[in-house]
Design an enzyme around this catalytic site. Sequence first.
Site, PDB file in Angstrom:
ATOM      1  N   SER A 266       0.713   3.934  55.843  1.00 24.32           N
ATOM      2  CA  SER A 266      -0.044   2.682  55.733  1.00 24.32           C
ATOM      3  C   SER A 266      -0.194   2.072  57.118  1.00 24.32           C
ATOM      4  CB  SER A 266       0.729   1.710  54.836  1.00 24.32           C
ATOM      5  OG  SER A 266       0.220   0.399  54.937  1.00 24.32           O
TER       6      SER A 266
ATOM      7  N   TYR B 247       7.732  -2.740  51.107  1.00 24.56           N
ATOM      8  CA  TYR B 247       6.622  -1.805  51.340  1.00 24.56           C
ATOM      9  C   TYR B 247       6.561  -1.413  52.816  1.00 24.56           C
ATOM     10  CZ  TYR B 247       1.847   0.071  50.856  1.00 24.56           C
ATOM     11  OH  TYR B 247       0.733   0.875  50.847  1.00 24.56           O
TER      12      TYR B 247
HETATM   13  N1  LIG Z   1      -4.986   0.782  48.722  1.00 31.05           N
HETATM   14  C1  LIG Z   1      -4.619   0.535  49.957  1.00 31.05           C
HETATM   15  O1  LIG Z   1      -5.142  -0.380  50.626  1.00 31.05           O
HETATM   16  C2  LIG Z   1      -3.548   1.343  50.612  1.00 31.05           C
HETATM   17  C3  LIG Z   1      -3.303   1.118  51.977  1.00 31.05           C
HETATM   18  C4  LIG Z   1      -2.324   1.855  52.612  1.00 31.05           C
HETATM   19  C5  LIG Z   1      -1.602   2.806  51.904  1.00 31.05           C
HETATM   20  N2  LIG Z   1      -1.852   2.997  50.578  1.00 31.05           N
HETATM   21  C6  LIG Z   1      -1.062   4.006  49.896  1.00 31.05           C
HETATM   22  O2  LIG Z   1      -1.919   4.938  49.292  1.00 31.05           O
HETATM   23  C7  LIG Z   1      -1.255   5.511  48.152  1.00 31.05           C
HETATM   24  C8  LIG Z   1      -2.177   5.402  46.941  1.00 31.05           C
HETATM   25  O3  LIG Z   1      -2.416   4.027  46.704  1.00 31.05           O
HETATM   26  P1  LIG Z   1      -3.668   3.498  45.859  1.00 31.05           P
HETATM   27  O4  LIG Z   1      -4.187   2.328  46.585  1.00 31.05           O
HETATM   28  O5  LIG Z   1      -4.551   4.612  45.500  1.00 31.05           O
HETATM   29  O6  LIG Z   1      -2.888   2.935  44.592  1.00 31.05           O
HETATM   30  P2  LIG Z   1      -3.201   3.007  43.022  1.00 31.05           P
HETATM   31  O7  LIG Z   1      -4.656   3.020  42.774  1.00 31.05           O
HETATM   32  O8  LIG Z   1      -2.357   1.926  42.448  1.00 31.05           O
HETATM   33  O9  LIG Z   1      -2.627   4.444  42.617  1.00 31.05           O
HETATM   34  C9  LIG Z   1      -1.262   4.703  42.734  1.00 31.05           C
HETATM   35  C10 LIG Z   1      -1.001   6.073  42.168  1.00 31.05           C
HETATM   36  O10 LIG Z   1       0.414   6.341  42.309  1.00 31.05           O
HETATM   37  C11 LIG Z   1       0.885   6.820  41.059  1.00 31.05           C
HETATM   38  N3  LIG Z   1       2.308   6.516  40.912  1.00 31.05           N
HETATM   39  C12 LIG Z   1       2.928   5.332  41.076  1.00 31.05           C
HETATM   40  N4  LIG Z   1       4.238   5.455  40.845  1.00 31.05           N
HETATM   41  C13 LIG Z   1       4.452   6.759  40.528  1.00 31.05           C
HETATM   42  C14 LIG Z   1       5.592   7.512  40.178  1.00 31.05           C
HETATM   43  N5  LIG Z   1       6.805   6.943  40.117  1.00 31.05           N
HETATM   44  N6  LIG Z   1       5.448   8.833  39.929  1.00 31.05           N
HETATM   45  C15 LIG Z   1       4.224   9.426  39.993  1.00 31.05           C
HETATM   46  N7  LIG Z   1       3.097   8.757  40.308  1.00 31.05           N
HETATM   47  C16 LIG Z   1       3.216   7.441  40.574  1.00 31.05           C
HETATM   48  C17 LIG Z   1       0.007   6.137  40.025  1.00 31.05           C
HETATM   49  O11 LIG Z   1      -0.037   6.905  38.849  1.00 31.05           O
HETATM   50  P3  LIG Z   1       0.397   6.362  37.384  1.00 31.05           P
HETATM   51  O12 LIG Z   1       0.457   4.867  37.442  1.00 31.05           O
HETATM   52  O13 LIG Z   1      -0.662   6.904  36.496  1.00 31.05           O
HETATM   53  O14 LIG Z   1       1.723   6.996  37.189  1.00 31.05           O
HETATM   54  C18 LIG Z   1      -1.353   6.168  40.708  1.00 31.05           C
HETATM   55  O15 LIG Z   1      -2.003   7.391  40.494  1.00 31.05           O
HETATM   56  C19 LIG Z   1       0.054   4.739  47.999  1.00 31.05           C
HETATM   57  O16 LIG Z   1       1.097   5.449  48.617  1.00 31.05           O
HETATM   58  C20 LIG Z   1      -0.220   3.457  48.755  1.00 31.05           C
HETATM   59  O17 LIG Z   1       0.953   2.858  49.222  1.00 31.05           O
HETATM   60  C21 LIG Z   1      -2.807   2.289  49.911  1.00 31.05           C
END
Ligand SMILES: NC(=O)c1ccc[n+]([C@@H]2O[C@H](COP(=O)([O-])OP(=O)(O)OC[C@H]3O[C@@H](n4cnc5c(N)ncnc54)[C@H](OP(=O)(O)O)[C@@H]3O)[C@@H](O)[C@H]2O)c1
Length: 259
Positions: free
Chosen positions: A150, A163
């Site tokens: 991130s 986080y």
């Molecule tokens: N969005 C942003 O701005 C942003 C910025 C920097 C980094 N990130 C990182 O990018 C990654 C994806 O984030 P996103 O924004 O796409 O979030 P999201 O739309 O909330 O998706 C999160 C995903 O993680 C899965 N997940 C959560 N806990 C889990 C567990 N214990 N076991 C298996 N799967 C799990 C969820 O699946 P289920 O709920 O179906 O299990 C979902 O598919 C994360 O690591 C996040 O920290 C995001």
Amino acid sequence: MLPANPAFDLTGRLALVTGSGRGIGHAIARGYALAGARVLLNGRDADRLEAAATALRAELQGAQVRAVPFDVTDAVAVEEACEAIVADHGCPDILVNNAGIQIRGPLTELPIDDWRQVVDTNLTSGFVVGRTFARHMLRRGSGKIVNVCSVMNHLVRASVAPYAAAKSGLGGLTRVMCAEWAPHGIQVNGLAPGYIETDLNAALVADPDFTRWITGRTPAGRWGRVEDLVGPAVWLASSAADFVNGQVIYVDGGMTAVI
Ligand SMILES: NC(=O)c1ccc[n+]([C@@H]2O[C@H](COP(=O)([O-])OP(=O)(O)OC[C@H]3O[C@@H](n4cnc5c(N)ncnc54)[C@H](OP(=O)(O)O)[C@@H]3O)[C@@H](O)[C@H]2O)c1
């Protein structure tokens, strides 16, 4: 017409992307399938995952997409899933540690269970899932691991303590994985998104003041989209990045480059 550059081709590779039923992980998994990889979608909700796999197979005719539900915070479930995946599909060539959650709150009020849940999901999972699959990659002598970090590896704001700590730790873990596994043919890098419109940020996207601040703070002048991560993720998983190792690549519209 010239053929596509083969260095970016993932034909025949097996890619496991954790947390890929939706959001950034799903976009990366779809991008890998478009580049020719066989793809394993992961998440905790088996029904949602199966529906996502079915939809992707329907959209990308001929794509090989399977659902492998398990919870990345459950070390026993990870071991069992790894054994089943290796037996059914072979050892993944590409692992993306993408699953993540966010729980915001002031440091003094944050319940310790929330701290643990965020650190377990965003950091400890990288250690557990990473080393479980790396044992097989090490035996084979090749593999690509992408840890989704991130901008908070580098920049923080109030309310994101667990986080920011977890993602900074994942950057450090990425470098140690490189130090230990690079000699055995494995490349491990971090991919650090900026602010991307997904469920994780739904509350922030809906807040006009926050959106004004983010678009002003980002040189590109907009929220990121999940598609913005796909090219860099394909590159890091491909032979085009064979000498890139231990790096955290920021995909943030320039946010970390400016004050
Ligand atoms: N969005 C942003 O701005 C942003 C910025 C920097 C980094 N990130 C990182 O990018 C990654 C994806 O984030 P996103 O924004 O796409 O979030 P999201 O739309 O909330 O998706 C999160 C995903 O993680 C899965 N997940 C959560 N806990 C889990 C567990 N214990 N076991 C298996 N799967 C799990 C969820 O699946 P289920 O709920 O179906 O299990 C979902 O598919 C994360 O690591 C996040 O920290 C995001």
